[in-house]
Write an enzyme that holds these catalytic residues in place. Structure first.
Site, PDB file in Angstrom:
ATOM      1  NE  ARG A  50      -3.953  -1.937  -0.088  1.00  0.00           N
ATOM      2  CZ  ARG A  50      -4.863  -2.017  -1.057  1.00  0.00           C
ATOM      3  NH1 ARG A  50      -4.822  -1.156  -2.070  1.00  0.00           N
ATOM      4  NH2 ARG A  50      -5.788  -2.952  -1.027  1.00  0.00           N
ATOM      5  CB  ALA A  63     -10.973  -5.647  -0.268  1.00  0.00           C
ATOM      6  CD  GLU A  83     -12.252  -6.761  -6.370  1.00  0.00           C
ATOM      7  OE1 GLU A  83     -11.090  -7.186  -6.193  1.00  0.00           O
ATOM      8  OE2 GLU A  83     -12.522  -5.894  -7.224  1.00  0.00           O
ATOM      9  CD  GLU A  93      -7.761  -8.192  -4.196  1.00  0.00           C
ATOM     10  OE1 GLU A  93      -7.686  -8.487  -2.985  1.00  0.00           O
ATOM     11  OE2 GLU A  93      -7.767  -7.019  -4.609  1.00  0.00           O
ATOM     12  CD  GLU A 135      -5.220  -6.081  -7.594  1.00  0.00           C
ATOM     13  OE1 GLU A 135      -5.424  -6.646  -8.700  1.00  0.00           O
ATOM     14  OE2 GLU A 135      -6.117  -5.588  -6.912  1.00  0.00           O
TER      15      GLU A 135
END
Length: 200
Positions: free
Chosen positions: A65, A77, A94, A98, A146
């Site tokens: 992040r 998320a 999602e 993910e 990601e």
């Protein structure tokens, strides 16, 4: 019985507009007849998923992040950024993108205003059970941050301990882990229909 003041927006100036959020200044009427400016972030909203397997393990995501310059423990998320897509469908999307997972059962766990002091962001958290792997050919190709996303299965009670040790600090992950543990301990009674309307 005194009435609650109506905080009317008298004027709004948009300072920044982007695809995920905008920054605005509202001129707001205050109790007693005054006015005040309030700066805040208007966010598109998000969903999160607590994937819980038959062995009582939760899937946690490790993701970088940039605003805090760290890799955090999180839940699968994503943004509510597909027009007309119901939140349960966003959650399933999602989960597949993910975590490479599908679920047979999706329940509403909780709604969370992540930081109401400066943002209107609301994340709706779902509990996913009856998990199975997305076939290799159907898996989503991840990019940017990601692309380095990793997933780990953790016993739910250990995830709770990680929260209290300060290892899980992402607000949605903290709420989701603690909420899932409480719902489990109450034999899933707190769970709600995934189509439950938002309380405004």
């Amino acid at each position: 019985m005194s009435s609650v003041h109506a905080y009317a927006v008298l004027d709004r100036v948009e300072r920044f507009h982007g695809p995920i959020f905008s920054v605005v200044t509202d001129r707001v009427s205050m109790p007693g007849g005054g006015q005040a400016d309030r700066d805040y972030v208007r966010h598109v909203g998000a969903v999160g998923v607590v994937p819980l397997d038959d062995d009582g393990r939760v899937l946690l995501v490790r993701q970088y992040r940039h605003p805090i310059g760290k890799v955090l423990w999180e839940l699968p998320a994503g943004l509510v950024d597909v027009a007309g897509e119901p939140p349960p469908d966003t959650a399933r999307r999602e989960l597949a993108e993910e975590a490479d997972l599908r679920c047979e059962r999706l329940d509403l766990l909780l709604d969370l205003h992540t930081s109401p002091g400066f943002s209107d962001e609301l994340i709706r958290l779902f509990l996913a059970r009856g998990l199975s792997a997305v076939p290799e050919a159907d898996r989503f190709e991840r990019s940017d941050e990601e692309a380095e996303l990793t997933v780990t299965w953790v016993p739910l009670d250990e995830a709770v301990a990680m929260v209290f040790r300060g290892e899980i600090t992402n607000a949605a992950a903290v709420a989701g882990v603690l909420g899932a543990a409480r719902a489990r301990d109450e034999e899933w009674r707190p769970l709600r229909d995934p189509e439950t309307p938002l309380v405004r």
